[in-house]
Motif scaffolding. Sequence first.
Motif, PDB file in Angstrom:
ATOM      1  N   THR A 294     -10.042-112.826 -74.255  1.00 37.78           N
ATOM      2  CA  THR A 294     -10.874-114.148 -74.330  1.00 37.78           C
ATOM      3  C   THR A 294      -9.774-114.931 -75.415  1.00 37.78           C
ATOM      4  OG1 THR A 294     -12.926-113.600 -73.870  1.00 37.78           O
ATOM      5  CG2 THR A 294     -12.505-115.734 -75.202  1.00 37.78           C
ATOM      6  N   GLN A 295      -9.225-116.358 -75.178  1.00 34.88           N
ATOM      7  CA  GLN A 295      -8.471-117.026 -76.190  1.00 34.88           C
ATOM      8  C   GLN A 295      -9.353-118.124 -76.493  1.00 34.88           C
ATOM      9  OE1 GLN A 295      -5.074-117.299 -77.337  1.00 34.88           O
ATOM     10  NE2 GLN A 295      -3.721-116.085 -75.749  1.00 34.88           N
ATOM     11  N   ILE A 296      -9.607-118.290 -77.817  1.00 36.99           N
ATOM     12  CA  ILE A 296     -10.252-119.680 -78.320  1.00 36.99           C
ATOM     13  C   ILE A 296      -9.053-120.447 -78.984  1.00 36.99           C
ATOM     14  CG2 ILE A 296     -12.051-120.441 -79.938  1.00 36.99           C
ATOM     15  CD1 ILE A 296     -13.408-117.633 -79.691  1.00 36.99           C
ATOM     16  N   SER A 297      -9.255-121.772 -78.555  1.00 34.72           N
ATOM     17  CA  SER A 297      -7.959-122.686 -79.029  1.00 34.72           C
ATOM     18  C   SER A 297      -8.917-123.986 -79.184  1.00 34.72           C
ATOM     19  CB  SER A 297      -7.003-122.713 -78.320  1.00 34.72           C
ATOM     20  OG  SER A 297      -7.163-123.055 -77.069  1.00 34.72           O
ATOM     21  N   ARG A 298      -7.958-125.204 -79.603  1.00 30.66           N
ATOM     22  CA  ARG A 298      -8.570-126.456 -79.613  1.00 30.66           C
ATOM     23  C   ARG A 298      -8.694-127.160 -78.245  1.00 30.66           C
ATOM     24  NH1 ARG A 298      -5.684-131.731 -82.634  1.00 30.66           N
ATOM     25  NH2 ARG A 298      -7.372-133.247 -82.263  1.00 30.66           N
ATOM     26  N   ARG A 299      -9.912-127.901 -78.158  1.00 31.40           N
ATOM     27  CA  ARG A 299     -10.060-128.660 -77.106  1.00 31.40           C
ATOM     28  C   ARG A 299      -8.950-129.870 -76.858  1.00 31.40           C
ATOM     29  NH1 ARG A 299     -15.934-130.636 -77.046  1.00 31.40           N
ATOM     30  NH2 ARG A 299     -16.183-128.372 -76.487  1.00 31.40           N
ATOM     31  N   TRP A 300      -8.556-130.041 -75.666  1.00 28.60           N
ATOM     32  CA  TRP A 300      -7.583-130.844 -75.520  1.00 28.60           C
ATOM     33  C   TRP A 300      -7.561-131.636 -74.214  1.00 28.60           C
ATOM     34  CZ3 TRP A 300      -4.219-131.383 -79.406  1.00 28.60           C
ATOM     35  CH2 TRP A 300      -2.918-132.292 -79.021  1.00 28.60           C
ATOM     36  N   PRO A 301      -7.101-132.880 -73.994  1.00 28.27           N
ATOM     37  CA  PRO A 301      -7.278-133.732 -72.987  1.00 28.27           C
ATOM     38  C   PRO A 301      -6.605-133.344 -71.545  1.00 28.27           C
ATOM     39  CG  PRO A 301      -6.865-135.082 -74.996  1.00 28.27           C
ATOM     40  CD  PRO A 301      -6.391-133.748 -75.391  1.00 28.27           C
TER      41      PRO A 301
ATOM     42  N   LEU B 194     -12.460-125.359 -78.459  1.00 25.36           N
ATOM     43  CA  LEU B 194     -13.571-126.142 -79.189  1.00 25.36           C
ATOM     44  C   LEU B 194     -13.034-127.414 -79.793  1.00 25.36           C
ATOM     45  CD1 LEU B 194     -14.779-123.000 -81.079  1.00 25.36           C
ATOM     46  CD2 LEU B 194     -15.704-123.906 -78.784  1.00 25.36           C
ATOM     47  N   PRO B 195     -14.026-128.367 -80.060  1.00 21.96           N
ATOM     48  CA  PRO B 195     -13.204-129.347 -80.909  1.00 21.96           C
ATOM     49  C   PRO B 195     -12.625-128.945 -82.264  1.00 21.96           C
ATOM     50  CG  PRO B 195     -15.753-129.922 -80.219  1.00 21.96           C
ATOM     51  CD  PRO B 195     -15.385-128.339 -80.034  1.00 21.96           C
ATOM     52  N   GLY B 196     -11.184-129.529 -82.241  1.00 27.27           N
ATOM     53  CA  GLY B 196     -10.443-129.184 -83.457  1.00 27.27           C
ATOM     54  C   GLY B 196     -10.217-130.417 -84.227  1.00 27.27           C
ATOM     55  N   PHE B 197      -8.890-130.441 -84.826  1.00 25.85           N
ATOM     56  CA  PHE B 197      -8.570-131.426 -85.731  1.00 25.85           C
ATOM     57  C   PHE B 197      -7.084-131.613 -85.635  1.00 25.85           C
ATOM     58  CE2 PHE B 197     -12.206-128.817 -87.536  1.00 25.85           C
ATOM     59  CZ  PHE B 197     -13.041-129.865 -87.676  1.00 25.85           C
ATOM     60  N   ASP B 198      -6.579-132.894 -86.250  1.00 27.13           N
ATOM     61  CA  ASP B 198      -5.173-132.887 -86.062  1.00 27.13           C
ATOM     62  C   ASP B 198      -4.829-132.488 -87.718  1.00 27.13           C
ATOM     63  OD1 ASP B 198      -4.787-134.250 -84.021  1.00 27.13           O
ATOM     64  OD2 ASP B 198      -5.042-136.390 -84.745  1.00 27.13           O
ATOM     65  N   HIS B 199      -3.373-131.984 -87.468  1.00 22.26           N
ATOM     66  CA  HIS B 199      -3.041-131.480 -88.931  1.00 22.26           C
ATOM     67  C   HIS B 199      -2.840-132.467 -90.018  1.00 22.26           C
ATOM     68  CE1 HIS B 199       0.317-129.823 -91.416  1.00 22.26           C
ATOM     69  NE2 HIS B 199      -0.261-128.759 -91.155  1.00 22.26           N
TER      70      HIS B 199
ATOM     71  N   TRP C 258     -13.210-125.277 -88.662  1.00 23.66           N
ATOM     72  CA  TRP C 258     -13.039-124.628 -87.465  1.00 23.66           C
ATOM     73  C   TRP C 258     -13.549-122.935 -87.465  1.00 23.66           C
ATOM     74  CZ3 TRP C 258     -11.211-125.363 -82.884  1.00 23.66           C
ATOM     75  CH2 TRP C 258     -10.606-124.128 -82.091  1.00 23.66           C
ATOM     76  N   GLY C 259     -13.454-122.451 -88.478  1.00 21.24           N
ATOM     77  CA  GLY C 259     -14.036-121.132 -88.564  1.00 21.24           C
ATOM     78  C   GLY C 259     -15.411-121.187 -88.365  1.00 21.24           C
ATOM     79  N   ARG C 260     -16.110-121.982 -88.955  1.00 20.80           N
ATOM     80  CA  ARG C 260     -17.671-122.367 -88.593  1.00 20.80           C
ATOM     81  C   ARG C 260     -17.786-122.310 -87.243  1.00 20.80           C
ATOM     82  NH1 ARG C 260     -21.697-126.713 -91.359  1.00 20.80           N
ATOM     83  NH2 ARG C 260     -23.657-126.022 -90.551  1.00 20.80           N
TER      84      ARG C 260
END
Length: 385
Positions: free
Chosen positions: A40-47, A63-68, A82-84
């Motif tokens: 299983t890979q968990i990463s940022r949601r992306w268009p 999952l919903p992420g954030f910009d650097h 993100w960890g939460r």
Amino acid sequence: MRITIVNGFFLPVPPVAGGAMEKAWWRLGRLYAARGHAVTQISRRWPGQPDEEILDGVRHLRLPGFDHRRRLWQNLLLDALWGRRVLRALPPGDILVTNTVALPVVVRYLRPAAGRLVVNLNRFPKGQLRWYGRAARIQAASRAIAEAATRQAPALADRIRLVPNPVEVSAIAAQQPASGRNEGPIVIGYFGRLHPEKGLVRLVAAANRLRSTPGLPPWRLELRGPSSVPRGGGGDGFIQQLQTGGAALLAADQLRIEPPIYEAEELHRAYHGLDIFCYPTLAEQGEALPIAVLEAMAAGRPVVVTDLDCFADHVTAEVSGLVVPRQGADPAGALAGALQRLIVDAALRQRLGGQARATVSALDDPAIADQHLADYEELIHARPL
């Protein structure tokens, strides 16, 4: 084995927007699955990418992420958020791999069923290891990071292991043109984030030195990578600084500042289009071992790097590359001198490039994947912490 890989908060997997570690874990995850493991890979949601899907046998959760962000404290806060989010999505497993900062502090207490915790350390630790007492393994990408981790957390010394990052050695070699080098100017390349810590102002200054050196064959410097702050770059102001410092070079077409290449085969061909690869980073406490350097070596390119300890695992001065000082009376002059040696000496380029390719051959993706899986099996059968 059931293996979960948690990526960072600001880039997706598959790596359609770049990211050295996102690319590496994308490839490793598929190799794990091909060897019969549930991944299983968990990463940022992306268009354009669904929140959940299966690709090449790997389950992807996004999952919903954030910009650097520009400042470290902001990125650390976002990492904690993100960890939460990740905690709520973690499936049961045997091995949990992550290169995030906050998640390893709490995951073994709040989600023990997620599996043995493997922390992938690709940056110099900044004190966080003291909170990682429940980690089963600390994977250090270079010897310099392993030593720094041991100094900072001696109680974890028996759990710290040097595990190099994988390189697409075979895939890169396959893109080598059958006809050899195209005619034209000698191309010096830097591929990576366009950020001040990468030493690019100094590289442009060195190029200006070369421009005023008589008798050199035609050459060109190419800087290629993301420049926006959300993608880890230095922003528009930094690009303007490079353009101002390299105005004469730009006018003479001896400097090109190009966008990043995200498609793997196109990037591999771009490495083969270079004659020299230069990575003049100044980030003493930031670099693990830049994958771009290893990829250039896999393409048989001679590399020029600074004297950071992280490069010492694979770049031996005068054997598999040239090493220049970060400090001293005239570091830009030293960098210009190293580049000039390679520009004028084709035999030196060939010798260093050939040894560079041989040096990284052991880092090919399948070999590193097997090394990981053997370590994971060992962890599963070890006594619980």
